[in-house]
Scaffold this motif. Structure first.
Motif, PDB file in Angstrom:
ATOM      1  N   LYS A   2       0.820  -1.190   0.000  1.00  0.00           N
ATOM      2  CA  LYS A   2       0.000   0.000   0.000  1.00  0.00           C
ATOM      3  C   LYS A   2       0.862   1.251   0.000  1.00  0.00           C
ATOM      4  N   LYS A   3       0.315   2.305  -0.639  1.00  0.00           N
ATOM      5  CA  LYS A   3       1.080   3.549  -0.785  1.00  0.00           C
ATOM      6  C   LYS A   3       1.431   4.147   0.578  1.00  0.00           C
ATOM      7  N   SER A   4       0.454   4.132   1.538  1.00  0.00           N
ATOM      8  CA  SER A   4       0.717   4.743   2.848  1.00  0.00           C
ATOM      9  C   SER A   4       1.808   4.001   3.602  1.00  0.00           C
ATOM     10  N   VAL A   5       1.827   2.666   3.483  1.00  0.00           N
ATOM     11  CA  VAL A   5       2.864   1.877   4.146  1.00  0.00           C
ATOM     12  C   VAL A   5       4.227   2.170   3.548  1.00  0.00           C
ATOM     13  N   LEU A   6       4.270   2.278   2.211  1.00  0.00           N
ATOM     14  CA  LEU A   6       5.521   2.591   1.528  1.00  0.00           C
ATOM     15  C   LEU A   6       6.058   3.950   1.972  1.00  0.00           C
ATOM     16  N   ILE A   7       5.163   4.924   2.050  1.00  0.00           N
ATOM     17  CA  ILE A   7       5.566   6.268   2.499  1.00  0.00           C
ATOM     18  C   ILE A   7       6.122   6.198   3.913  1.00  0.00           C
ATOM     19  N   LEU A   8       5.444   5.397   4.770  1.00  0.00           N
ATOM     20  CA  LEU A   8       5.891   5.281   6.150  1.00  0.00           C
ATOM     21  C   LEU A   8       7.295   4.684   6.230  1.00  0.00           C
ATOM     22  N   ILE A   9       7.545   3.608   5.467  1.00  0.00           N
ATOM     23  CA  ILE A   9       8.863   2.969   5.475  1.00  0.00           C
ATOM     24  C   ILE A   9       9.929   3.940   4.996  1.00  0.00           C
ATOM     25  N   LEU A  10       9.620   4.651   3.910  1.00  0.00           N
ATOM     26  CA  LEU A  10      10.582   5.623   3.383  1.00  0.00           C
ATOM     27  C   LEU A  10      10.853   6.721   4.402  1.00  0.00           C
ATOM     28  N   THR A  11       9.766   7.138   5.090  1.00  0.00           N
ATOM     29  CA  THR A  11       9.909   8.214   6.068  1.00  0.00           C
ATOM     30  C   THR A  11      10.770   7.782   7.246  1.00  0.00           C
ATOM     31  N   LEU A  12      10.474   6.599   7.792  1.00  0.00           N
ATOM     32  CA  LEU A  12      11.225   6.132   8.954  1.00  0.00           C
ATOM     33  C   LEU A  12      12.676   5.861   8.599  1.00  0.00           C
ATOM     34  N   ASN A  13      12.889   5.375   7.386  1.00  0.00           N
ATOM     35  CA  ASN A  13      14.263   5.129   6.952  1.00  0.00           C
ATOM     36  C   ASN A  13      15.023   6.433   6.755  1.00  0.00           C
ATOM     37  N   GLY A  19      23.869  16.449  12.951  1.00  0.00           N
ATOM     38  CA  GLY A  19      24.164  17.457  13.971  1.00  0.00           C
ATOM     39  C   GLY A  19      22.892  17.786  14.731  1.00  0.00           C
ATOM     40  N   GLN A  20      22.433  19.004  14.576  1.00  0.00           N
ATOM     41  CA  GLN A  20      21.215  19.440  15.242  1.00  0.00           C
ATOM     42  C   GLN A  20      20.007  19.420  14.309  1.00  0.00           C
ATOM     43  N   GLU A  21      20.102  18.757  13.172  1.00  0.00           N
ATOM     44  CA  GLU A  21      18.991  18.689  12.228  1.00  0.00           C
ATOM     45  C   GLU A  21      18.570  17.244  12.005  1.00  0.00           C
ATOM     46  N   ILE A  22      17.337  17.087  11.564  1.00  0.00           N
ATOM     47  CA  ILE A  22      16.798  15.767  11.277  1.00  0.00           C
ATOM     48  C   ILE A  22      16.156  15.809   9.902  1.00  0.00           C
ATOM     49  N   LEU A  23      16.378  14.760   9.108  1.00  0.00           N
ATOM     50  CA  LEU A  23      15.774  14.673   7.785  1.00  0.00           C
ATOM     51  C   LEU A  23      14.270  14.482   7.951  1.00  0.00           C
ATOM     52  N   PHE A  24      13.486  15.233   7.192  1.00  0.00           N
ATOM     53  CA  PHE A  24      12.032  15.252   7.376  1.00  0.00           C
ATOM     54  C   PHE A  24      11.328  15.029   6.041  1.00  0.00           C
ATOM     55  N   GLN A  25      10.491  14.009   5.991  1.00  0.00           N
ATOM     56  CA  GLN A  25       9.645  13.759   4.829  1.00  0.00           C
ATOM     57  C   GLN A  25       8.204  13.710   5.293  1.00  0.00           C
ATOM     58  N   LYS A  26       7.336  14.478   4.665  1.00  0.00           N
ATOM     59  CA  LYS A  26       5.940  14.523   5.080  1.00  0.00           C
ATOM     60  C   LYS A  26       5.219  13.227   4.750  1.00  0.00           C
ATOM     61  N   VAL A  27       4.271  12.889   5.616  1.00  0.00           N
ATOM     62  CA  VAL A  27       3.349  11.787   5.342  1.00  0.00           C
ATOM     63  C   VAL A  27       1.948  12.378   5.318  1.00  0.00           C
ATOM     64  N   THR A  28       0.990  11.599   4.892  1.00  0.00           N
ATOM     65  CA  THR A  28      -0.385  12.077   4.818  1.00  0.00           C
ATOM     66  C   THR A  28      -0.948  12.274   6.222  1.00  0.00           C
ATOM     67  N   LEU A  29      -1.471  13.460   6.486  1.00  0.00           N
ATOM     68  CA  LEU A  29      -1.949  13.770   7.826  1.00  0.00           C
ATOM     69  C   LEU A  29      -3.121  12.895   8.245  1.00  0.00           C
ATOM     70  N   THR A  30      -3.867  12.399   7.282  1.00  0.00           N
ATOM     71  CA  THR A  30      -5.000  11.539   7.625  1.00  0.00           C
ATOM     72  C   THR A  30      -4.562  10.137   8.034  1.00  0.00           C
ATOM     73  N   ASP A  31      -3.310   9.811   7.788  1.00  0.00           N
ATOM     74  CA  ASP A  31      -2.782   8.500   8.179  1.00  0.00           C
ATOM     75  C   ASP A  31      -2.242   8.612   9.601  1.00  0.00           C
ATOM     76  N   SER A  32      -3.127   8.388  10.584  1.00  0.00           N
ATOM     77  CA  SER A  32      -2.771   8.602  11.984  1.00  0.00           C
ATOM     78  C   SER A  32      -1.653   7.676  12.450  1.00  0.00           C
ATOM     79  N   VAL A  33      -1.606   6.468  11.906  1.00  0.00           N
ATOM     80  CA  VAL A  33      -0.563   5.528  12.302  1.00  0.00           C
ATOM     81  C   VAL A  33       0.808   6.031  11.854  1.00  0.00           C
ATOM     82  N   ALA A  34       0.872   6.463  10.607  1.00  0.00           N
ATOM     83  CA  ALA A  34       2.134   6.977  10.068  1.00  0.00           C
ATOM     84  C   ALA A  34       2.588   8.226  10.814  1.00  0.00           C
TER      85      ALA A  34
END
Length: 738
Positions: A2-13, A19-34
């Motif tokens: 599923k697309k939402s699961v794929l996005i989640l895996i990519l995001t967590l990876n 340093g003091q920054e973190i890589l950030f990739q948005k996920v769908t706000l309606t996906d509460s689990v992600a």
């Protein structure tokens, strides 16, 4: 996959630390689990070492460390006064439920038990914090907006911390709202007999909707009524419950047209007859002992004065108007300058039978409207055309720029104050937006009634805290401990018990005028406003310049200080600092207006009262809206906002009659109704005065043509405004020398 699961895996990876920054990739706000998993990872990235105990708890919870979070929140609750735990108790029950197998059932069971075991006041405070001021929608939208506004693929520690905190509020309140809402409402029914279906007729055929609240289990003997007359349908029931818990009958009447009334909604216009008739109805009820007291703030303060426009009902024994607006005096215009904050208020109270929170909270709409109006330079009376929705009340207000019969019919006027002979307690604050309305009533009552039984209590409060209770700090300034009165729950009912039951007068009311002196941790008590002072500090404007500031001199001089305002320039604004927020800052806008600074004070003094001014100037226009802001420059170099005045020159002599200026001829404009203040000014302080012409997106722009300001537009801005103040211009500070 599923697309939402794929996005989640990519995001967590992709959550990697730089340093003091973190890589950030948005996920769908309606996906509460992600979202939950992403926020957990971000929370783990954040450094909590220097955070407060409460913030540490938030991060523990989002990280899923529920056992640690439970210990932390219990420690925080033990250190917090019972009347300040409303939100903390939600957090406690939330984390306890998270440790159970079924979150929803566990939270419901524990919260219901908690509410049942709480006393009346605790449950009322829960209602006020969680239901009346329901923060959930704001918290949810605040997190979503913050999340969506992140454009970078990396976020800093600061942004990450802010995002997690907002996510905490969003997720906690959205997941518990329905449960605590139902628990509190059901508990009210257990404690109180609430009749909210009463509709009574007025003499002219209109209807007024009523709510009557009695405490179950109390004596059935006849009781005094504590009455609130309000346009804010659906928000005053807890006030009636509080009255019932204090041994009275709580009564609410809503403005005709509101709640169950089928009449047309017309704010302000009929309270001068309707409220009197409601008092009459209350006095004739079988449960009434024919004693009625009124209280309420803002609009609900105005309605009390309106009830006495024609005569005082014999059943009305006292009233406590708090931060009361005075139509035509300080609302919707202040010293005849019409502000646009009332534009949205009209929709808030008239769009339906209760309140339109969606419209009121549509800040994008209101900010866009005032910014568009300012940038385009169209006439003020075209606001609703820009908005795309007719605003009947707004158009009515603009037909009455002076204090004419339209406004006069709403509240007592001149000699009508002479017949008001009941005891009154007026409460307001130094930073109350409606202070001048409250003080208008106080001054007029004393002017026309000899030995008026009218008390004043004023302190470092704003429009909200002067009718409830202050927090430890107001707009970044820590208040003196003696200022922390519980106005709504304690002082108010001490006053009612004093008048209606013959008990002791509230201890803080030692004289007719009672005011907290900021910076001294004391109250002062005087028989009148005039007795607040024993001296005056007078300063004259001077063109002498020191360190880029003009001087304030103790004597008049031959100075001429000029300023020019181009009304066609919409890239900049004038008078943007007049509103006191925060109260203390390390600098002021040096490009905004004419700034004058005094020599250092040689001794401590207390400024007590309203500063006044007598400005002498010439102008190339027929009118001008001007402001004067008063600061204390502390010995430490900070600017403390003491008071301000804003007004229209053509109404300075008479708010009822416009007197245009003669262009290029010297004139004197005086004022004496600035915001009242009491504060100790330490030796070594300086007085700073900012004189300005009003040109911003918060109020009318007076182009100076002499025409109705509401119809003036950019077409009237061809010639810049030029104004020259002379050294005869003075500012006078009422002080009490120690």
């Amino acid at each position: 996959m599923k697309k939402s699961v794929l996005i989640l895996i990519l995001t967590l990876n992709s959550i990697c630390f730089f340093g003091q920054e973190i890589l950030f990739q948005k996920v769908t706000l309606t996906d509460s689990v992600a979202i939950a998993k992403q926020m957990k990872k971000i929370a783990e990235f954040c450094d909590t070492e220097n955070m407060s105990e409460l913030d540490v708890f938030k991060f523990q919870l989002i990280r899923g460390n529920y056992k640690e979070a439970l210990i932390t929140i219990k420690n925080r609750i033990q250190e917090t006064p019972a009347n300040q735990r409303q939100y903390l108790d939600v957090y406690l029950h939330y984390v306890e439920a998270k440790l159970s197998k079924n979150f929803k059932d566990a939270f419901k069971k524990s919260y219901r038990k908690y509410v049942k075991n709480s006393d009346d006041i605790q449950v009322i405070n829960l209602d006020k914090a969680l239901i009346i001021r329901d923060p959930t929608d704001y918290y949810v939208s605040n997190f979503k907006n913050t999340y969506n506004n992140i454009k970078s693929e990396k976020i800093s520690q600061e942004i990450a911390i802010d995002l997690v905190k907002k996510y905490f509020l969003s997720t906690v309140f959205s997941s518990t709202r329905a449960i605590y809402f139902e628990a509190i409402k059901q508990d009210h029914k257990r404690r109180y007999a609430i009749n909210d279906s009463i509709v009574i007729p007025m003499k002219d055929g209109a209807e007024v909707s009523m709510v009557v609240v009695k405490r179950k289990g109390k004596s059935s003997s006849k009781k005094s009524a504590i009455f609130v007359s309000s346009i804010y349908a659906g928000t005053n029931e807890v006030s009636a419950m509080l009255s019932a818990s204090k041994g009275y009958v709580g009564v609410i009447a809503n403005t005709r047209g509101k709640r169950l009334s089928k009449s047309e909604i017309k704010p302000l216009e009929y309270e001068h007859t309707d409220v009197y008739e409601v008092i009459d109805w209350i006095s004739k009820q079988s449960w009434s002992n024919q004693k009625v007291a009124m209280f309420g703030g803002s609009y609900n303060g105005f309605t009390q004065w309106a009830s006495m426009k024609h005569k005082v009902h014999p059943a009305l024994k006292t009233m406590v108007p708090m931060v009361a607006i005075a139509p035509g005096i300080d609302y919707p215009m202040e010293n005849n300058v019409l502000h646009n904050y009332s534009y949205s208020w009209n929709f808030y109270v008239t769009n339906n039978k209760f309140l339109d929170f969606k419209a009121s909270n549509d800040f994008n709409r209101w900010n866009s409207l005032k910014n568009t109006w300012y940038k385009t330079g169209v006439a003020f009376n075209k606001l609703d055309s820009l908005d795309g929705q007719v605003n009947k009340l707004w158009n009515t207000y603009m037909q009455h720029p002076s204090y004419d019969d339209f406004w006069k019919k709403m509240i007592p006027y001149k000699q009508e104050f002479a017949k008001i002979d009941i005891p009154i307690l007026t409460i307001t604050g130094y930073y109350d937006d409606s202070q001048r309305g409250a003080m208008y009533y106080f001054n007029e009552h004393h002017k026309y009634t000899k030995n008026a039984n009218h008390y004043l209590l004023v302190g470092p409060y704003d429009h909200w805290t002067a009718q409830t209770k202050p927090e430890e700090s107001l707009r970044n300034h820590k208040l003196d401990k003696v200022a922390l009165l519980n106005i709504e729950e304690d002082l108010l009912y001490q006053w009612f018990d004093y008048i209606l039951k013959g008990k002791e007068k509230p201890n803080v009311l030692k004289d007719k005028v009672n005011f907290q002196v900021m910076g001294t941790n004391t109250w002062m008590h005087k028989p009148s406003l005039n007795a607040m002072t024993n001296d005056t500090l007078q300063f004259h404007l001077s063109d002498h310049i020191t360190n880029d500031f003009y001087a304030l001199k103790p004597k008049s001089n031959n100075s001429e200080i000029s300023m020019s305002v181009d009304f066609k320039d919409r890239k900049t604004m004038n008078n943007t600092d007049y509103y006191p927020w925060p109260l203390e800052r390390n600098q002021i806008n040096v490009n905004d207006g004419l700034i004058f600074k005094s020599e250092t004070l040689k001794e401590d003094v207390i400024i007590n009262g309203s500063f006044s001014g007598n400005l002498e100037f010439s102008i190339n226009k027929k009118d001008v809206d001007y402001s004067v802001i008063l600061y204390q420059l502390t010995p430490e170099g900070n600017y403390f906002h003491l008071s301000y005045y804003i007004g229209r020159a053509s109404y300075a002599k008479d708010r009822e009659q416009r007197n245009l200026l003669i262009p290029n001829q010297k004139t004197q404009v005086s004022f004496n109704n600035s915001k009242l203040i009491s504060k100790k000014l330490e030796k070594g302080s300086r007085i700073v005065v900012v004189v300005n012409v009003n040109k911003n997106n918060n109020a009318q722009i007076n182009y100076g043509t002499g025409k109705d300001v509401n119809i003036e537009s950019m077409k009237d801005a061809e010639i810049p405004l030029n104004i020259t103040f002379t050294g005869n211009s003075s500012i006078s500070l009422p002080v009490f020398k120690i």
